[in-house]
Design an enzyme around this catalytic site. Sequence first.
Site, mmCIF file in Angstrom:
data_model
loop_
_atom_site.group_PDB
_atom_site.id
_atom_site.type_symbol
_atom_site.label_atom_id
_atom_site.label_comp_id
_atom_site.label_asym_id
_atom_site.label_seq_id
_atom_site.Cartn_x
_atom_site.Cartn_y
_atom_site.Cartn_z
ATOM 1 N N GLN A 164 -15.701 -7.368 -53.956
ATOM 2 C CA GLN A 164 -16.313 -6.070 -54.509
ATOM 3 C C GLN A 164 -16.312 -4.846 -53.732
ATOM 4 O O GLN A 164 -17.084 -3.995 -53.537
ATOM 5 C CB GLN A 164 -17.464 -6.259 -55.191
ATOM 6 C CG GLN A 164 -17.583 -7.000 -56.435
ATOM 7 C CD GLN A 164 -17.155 -6.313 -57.693
ATOM 8 O OE1 GLN A 164 -17.060 -5.238 -57.585
ATOM 9 N NE2 GLN A 164 -16.413 -7.378 -58.540
ATOM 10 N N SER A 165 -15.213 -4.808 -52.857
ATOM 11 C CA SER A 165 -14.931 -3.776 -51.755
ATOM 12 C C SER A 165 -14.836 -2.506 -52.549
ATOM 13 O O SER A 165 -13.754 -2.375 -53.152
ATOM 14 C CB SER A 165 -13.986 -4.103 -50.821
ATOM 15 O OG SER A 165 -13.560 -3.091 -50.269
ATOM 16 N N ASN A 166 -15.580 -1.368 -52.298
ATOM 17 C CA ASN A 166 -15.304 -0.081 -52.453
ATOM 18 C C ASN A 166 -14.210 0.390 -51.905
ATOM 19 O O ASN A 166 -13.328 0.963 -52.462
ATOM 20 C CB ASN A 166 -16.581 0.767 -52.226
ATOM 21 C CG ASN A 166 -17.664 0.318 -53.178
ATOM 22 O OD1 ASN A 166 -17.695 0.636 -54.336
ATOM 23 N ND2 ASN A 166 -18.689 0.047 -52.666
#
Length: 314
Positions: free
Chosen positions: A64-66
């Site tokens: 879930q890396s921005n």
Amino acid sequence: MYSYSSLLERQDRVSALFGIDLRVKRDDLLPKSGGGNKVRKLDYIVRDAAIDNCDALVTHGGIQSNHARVTALMAAEKGWRCKLILHGDPNACHPCTGNLLLMQLAGAEIEIVPSDQIMCRVDQAVAVLHAEGAKPYAIPGGGHCPAGVLAYADAVIEVAEQLAGESWIPDSIIVPSGTGATQAGIIVGVIRLGWPTRVIGVSVGRANPRGRQVVAQAAEEAMQSLGLSNCISTVDFRDQWLCGGYEKASQQVLNVIKSVAQTAGLILDPTYTGKAFAALLDLIEAGEIRRGEKVLFWHTGGLLNLISSSYFMV
Ligand SMILES: Cc1ncc(COP(=O)(O)O)c(C=O)c1O
């Protein structure tokens, strides 16, 4: 100079409730479908890649890396290839939501690997792209590099421009701190303007002394590259709101998220900004942030982390 800018909002209800003079820098409202601090960092980094005539981006991060989401979207915008090496639990990909969904929609080539294989798979991805005739640019995880730091030093100029004509200069800036590049950039920006502001980084993953050291090193490198000779005496990096680590939140943080949403219409998240806001309220309670103090809360994004987490699922 930056291509993107964000609102600087007054928060009168929260200010009245807690006896401070609060403004919020709304980097959560930056473009790239979920905005956040990675937009400013990657704006500068991708510009460097274009100067080097690159036509592909490679980076790594969590599922879930921005940072990975913004990298994928910026690559798509340029018509470049994008390889993302993600680590985490493959079961967390189903259902595919949040940042991961946007990376997929943007056409990024995604590999999910165990954490200890990240760097070797990044090297392989770069080699494969070269072999296929592309010119890849490898971006450090989280955009933790000099260009990312510089982006935030310049973001402080943007704040100063928004405050022009007012006597409001923050006594304190509160920001979530992960790799530390955002905090380092803000520290450099504040020093460059000669503001008497303390910059409090609230850790979302690292413990001290490492957390503090990494921020100090990034800030010092940026100072040198800008030709500034001031030394960074102390870095204020707090690790008391870790809640057990990255992506973990305590009941206190969840309560703060709910109460800020209901008092201010401001949406925080359990991974980053909820922890930083919980820290702000505790520091007010402890008297470290005084009554009437001018506080700038730097909202760095995280909406997609909130939506993809199970914390508020009923
Ligand atoms: C929403 C959000 N806030 C804060 C941070 C921390 O930024 P930095 O890594 O520059 O310390 C991140 C980084 O992952 C982020 O995605």
